[in-house]
Scaffold this active site. Structure first.
Site, mmCIF file in Angstrom:
data_model
loop_
_atom_site.group_PDB
_atom_site.id
_atom_site.type_symbol
_atom_site.label_atom_id
_atom_site.label_comp_id
_atom_site.label_asym_id
_atom_site.label_seq_id
_atom_site.Cartn_x
_atom_site.Cartn_y
_atom_site.Cartn_z
ATOM 1 N N LYS A 283 -8.222 -0.508 22.144
ATOM 2 C CA LYS A 283 -8.978 -1.408 21.274
ATOM 3 C C LYS A 283 -8.169 -2.688 21.087
ATOM 4 C CE LYS A 283 -10.508 -2.006 16.436
ATOM 5 N NZ LYS A 283 -10.754 -1.368 15.117
ATOM 6 N N ASP A 288 -9.544 -8.698 12.928
ATOM 7 C CA ASP A 288 -10.740 -8.028 12.391
ATOM 8 C C ASP A 288 -10.969 -8.458 10.956
ATOM 9 O OD1 ASP A 288 -12.814 -6.390 11.715
ATOM 10 O OD2 ASP A 288 -11.640 -4.523 11.711
ATOM 11 N N LYS A 295 -14.319 -8.049 5.029
ATOM 12 C CA LYS A 295 -13.323 -7.265 4.308
ATOM 13 C C LYS A 295 -12.864 -8.002 3.059
ATOM 14 C CE LYS A 295 -11.220 -4.965 8.340
ATOM 15 N NZ LYS A 295 -11.492 -3.569 7.951
ATOM 16 N N ASP A 306 -4.972 -5.217 14.663
ATOM 17 C CA ASP A 306 -6.100 -4.415 15.142
ATOM 18 C C ASP A 306 -6.194 -4.409 16.673
ATOM 19 O OD1 ASP A 306 -8.037 -2.648 14.290
ATOM 20 O OD2 ASP A 306 -9.608 -4.162 14.095
ATOM 21 N N ASP A 365 -18.170 -4.125 10.296
ATOM 22 C CA ASP A 365 -16.735 -3.829 10.244
ATOM 23 C C ASP A 365 -16.393 -2.568 11.048
ATOM 24 O OD1 ASP A 365 -14.115 -4.193 9.595
ATOM 25 O OD2 ASP A 365 -14.297 -3.551 7.504
ATOM 26 N N GLU A 367 -16.429 -2.144 14.124
ATOM 27 C CA GLU A 367 -16.562 -2.848 15.399
ATOM 28 C C GLU A 367 -15.752 -2.201 16.517
ATOM 29 O OE1 GLU A 367 -14.307 -3.554 13.241
ATOM 30 O OE2 GLU A 367 -12.568 -3.753 14.559
ATOM 31 N N ARG A 369 -15.422 0.914 17.499
ATOM 32 C CA ARG A 369 -16.208 1.869 18.310
ATOM 33 C C ARG A 369 -17.195 1.136 19.210
ATOM 34 N NH1 ARG A 369 -18.125 4.682 12.857
ATOM 35 N NH2 ARG A 369 -16.143 3.769 12.240
HETATM 36 N N1 BES Z 1 -9.656 -1.958 12.053
HETATM 37 C C1 BES Z 1 -10.354 -1.263 11.027
HETATM 38 C C2 BES Z 1 -9.672 0.039 10.640
HETATM 39 C C3 BES Z 1 -8.435 -0.062 9.796
HETATM 40 C C4 BES Z 1 -8.521 -0.373 8.462
HETATM 41 C C5 BES Z 1 -7.213 0.192 10.358
HETATM 42 C C6 BES Z 1 -7.370 -0.426 7.691
HETATM 43 C C7 BES Z 1 -6.062 0.147 9.589
HETATM 44 C C8 BES Z 1 -6.139 -0.165 8.267
HETATM 45 C C9 BES Z 1 -11.753 -0.906 11.504
HETATM 46 O O1 BES Z 1 -12.345 -1.814 12.361
HETATM 47 C C10 BES Z 1 -12.613 -0.801 10.303
HETATM 48 O O2 BES Z 1 -12.803 -1.776 9.663
HETATM 49 N N2 BES Z 1 -13.109 0.379 10.023
HETATM 50 C C11 BES Z 1 -13.914 0.616 8.887
HETATM 51 C C12 BES Z 1 -15.040 1.528 9.289
HETATM 52 C C13 BES Z 1 -16.102 1.675 8.242
HETATM 53 C C14 BES Z 1 -16.835 0.367 8.073
HETATM 54 C C15 BES Z 1 -17.046 2.756 8.671
HETATM 55 C C16 BES Z 1 -13.046 1.264 7.810
HETATM 56 O O3 BES Z 1 -12.183 2.082 8.148
HETATM 57 O O4 BES Z 1 -13.202 0.893 6.660
HETATM 58 ZN ZN ZN Z 2 -11.087 -2.971 13.447
HETATM 59 MN MN MN Z 3 -13.359 -3.318 11.289
#
Ligand code: BES
Ligand code: ZN
Ligand code: MN
Length: 511
Positions: A283, A288, A295, A306, A365, A367, A369
């Site tokens: 990834k 992000d 966020k 990210d 968010d 993204e 996947r």
């Molecule tokens: N890159 C983030 C995941 C992340 C968050 C990694 C904090 C490390 C620390 C990912 O793209 C994301 O935002 N995931 C969301 C998914 C949710 C919207 C289902 C998350 O984990 O909040």
């Molecule tokens: Zn992300």
């Molecule tokens: Mn994200």
């Protein structure tokens, strides 16, 4: 950093910036420890008995001008109460404490008397590989955008006395350890770069320059001209090419940013032609923001990390190339930014992935996947022996496992086992999580084949379940490195994980 082997039974005669000696808390001094003690008129025994050297494992005592030795300094390091046979974690702690003490004293060359140390269920080759990796890791410092970088790790030369074990096996272990350390540092460097520098195009450029570096070393080694050059070939797909392939999910993430997306493909052919490759998919979200599902502000800067999955692919390739492993490996990086704008994807949008499956994007968010699913479909064309994707995928994984273990998912349990063991050996552990069908219905959508989020419960699992829908026709594992890819707080910075795990896995594949 130059790491060599040097065996001696007269350590007191050794000329070096520093002699490093492990001292057991209670048991009698033997071998080289006894020799040093004798040469210094019982200094080691005295310091131990008087309590100047604390007995807890990893405590150090630096003696600047030790009489009776040719070395300029003597570093004593406490081996702790359990005496011999320590654990993997203890060994790493000892090495780190030693390297810190050498660094603090600005020692440039040292000689390490290792034979007094045994690690339970590990051979000296394992010790040397670990030690070499930790040394190289210690040499990392971030310099790209600071005017006055902190002084780098002082140690330039380290010789190691590993006792009477086969020198060629130990030399190979050092070489492996150094190569893994270099891979880790390559990943850290990319991870640490700010997001205005580390863009998808920069990642593509880095991949290409790795191929060129490989060409130079490959030619030198083979001593031949022309095609023999690099075993690494890099190609980069732009957005037009992605569109032609039908990568609607990846492009949906790229829709909000002016920075062009890239699909980077690195093909390393060290194995026989036609041998099925190990495929790594990273990834590479170079920033992000969450997109329209933006966020919150605090710590948003950390979303520059990210792309650490992508960095781990480049890092592992660095190691593979340096070791010229006799296997085929393909690295694929799905790289873009995730930003909000007038052209950004909106919650409720439905897109068609390269696999033909449609996705309702309920949260922009989620993204990672989306970019991965198209990269995973693309991976099929390499007829992979196995595919591993590496992603800072979910905050939920950090909640579940904290910052110590990467989340591991696989559609084949024996594959999961291989990766868990590789992580154990490397000191870069993962923990297996369930990929049960029970979770799949959380991804149901009324308007598409699936939604891109699975609700508040089991967030790391439902993200893996989403990816599983794109990986049915090969052996696949997913590493959620959201917790392990970087450290926060004062030590903020990329860790280079899971390059060590991946490298150990590939080393095992290479036999
Ligand atoms: N890159 C983030 C995941 C992340 C968050 C990694 C904090 C490390 C620390 C990912 O793209 C994301 O935002 N995931 C969301 C998914 C949710 C919207 C289902 C998350 O984990 O909040
Ligand atoms: Zn992300
Ligand atoms: Mn994200």
């Amino acid at each position: 950093m130059q790491i060599t082997l040097k065996t001696t039974d007269r350590p007191e005669q050794l000329r070096s910036g520093c002699l490093v000696l492990g001292v057991p808390a209670r048991s009698a001094l033997t071998g080289t420890a006894a020799a040093v003690d004798k040469a210094t008129g019982g200094l080691v025994t005295q310091l131990r008995e008087r309590g100047d050297l604390e007995t807890a494992l990893g405590k150090t005592l630096m003696l600047p001008v030790p009489a009776g030795l040719k070395a300029e300094r003597l570093l004593l390091i406490s081996l702790g109460e359990q005496e011999h046979a320590c654990s993997d974690a203890d060994f790493r702690k000892l090495v780190q404490a030693t390297l810190s003490a050498l660094g603090d004293a600005r020692v440039a060359d040292a000689h390490w008397l290792l034979p007094e140390l045994t690690v339970a269920d590990r051979d000296p080759a394992w010790q040397l590989q670990q030690l070499a990796t930790l040394c190289v890791q210690k040499s990392y410092s971030y310099t790209a955008t600071v005017s006055k970088p902190k002084p780098a790790f002082s140690l330039r030369k380290l010789s190691i006395d590993a006792g009477a074990t086969s020198a060629s096996a130990l030399r190979a272990a050092i070489q492996r350890g150094v190569a893994i350390g270099n891979g880790i540092n390559a990943a850290r460097r990319l991870g640490d770069l700010p997001p205005n520098i580390c863009t998808p195009s920069l990642l593509a450029k880095e991949a290409r320059s790795l191929a060129r570096a490989g060409a130079r070393s490959g030619t030198a080694k083979a001593g031949t001209k022309g095609r023999a050059g690099s075993k690494l070939k890099v190609s980069v797909l732009d957005e037009k090419a992605m569109k032609e392939l039908g990568m609607g999910a990846l492009l949906a993430v790229a829709a909000g940013t002016a920075e062009p997306a890239r699909l980077i493909v690195m093909e390393y052919s060290g194995g026989k032609r036609g041998q099925q490759p190990q495929v790594l998919v990273g990834k590479g979200i170079t920033f992000d923001s969450g997109g329209i599902s933006i966020k919150p502000g605090p710590k948003m800067d950390e979303m520059k990390f990210d792309m650490c999955g992508a960095a781990s692919v480049i890092g592992t390739m660095t190691t593979v190339l340096e070791l010229q492993l006799p296997i085929n490996v393909v690295g694929i990086i799905a790289a873009t930014e995730n930003l909000p704008s007038g052209t950004a994807t909106k919650p409720g949008d439905v897109v068609t992935s390269m696999s033909g499956q449609t996705i309702e994007i309920l949260n922009t968010d989620a993204e990672g996947r989306l970019v991965l699913c198209d990269a995973l479909t693309y991976a099929s064309r390499f007829k992979p022996a196995a595919v591993i994707d590496i992603a800072t995928l979910t905050g939920a994984c950090v909640v579940a496992l904290g910052k110590h273990a990467s989340g591991l998912y696989s559609n084949q349990d024996d594959f999961a086992q291989e990766l868990l063991e590789a992580g154990q050996r490397a000191g870069d552990r993962a923990w297996q999580m369930p990929l049960w069908d029970d979770y799949q219905k959380q991804l149901d959508s009324n308007f598409a084949d699936m939604a891109n989020i699975g609700g508040p419960s089991g967030g790391s699992i439902t993200a893996a379940c989403f990816l599983a829908r794109f990986t049915r026709d090969y052996r696949w594992a997913h590493l959620d490195i959201a917790g392990t890819a970087w450290d926060e707080g004062a030590a903020k910075g990329a860790t280079g994980r899971p390059v060590a795990l991946l490298s150990e896995y590939l080393l095992a594949k290479a036999g």
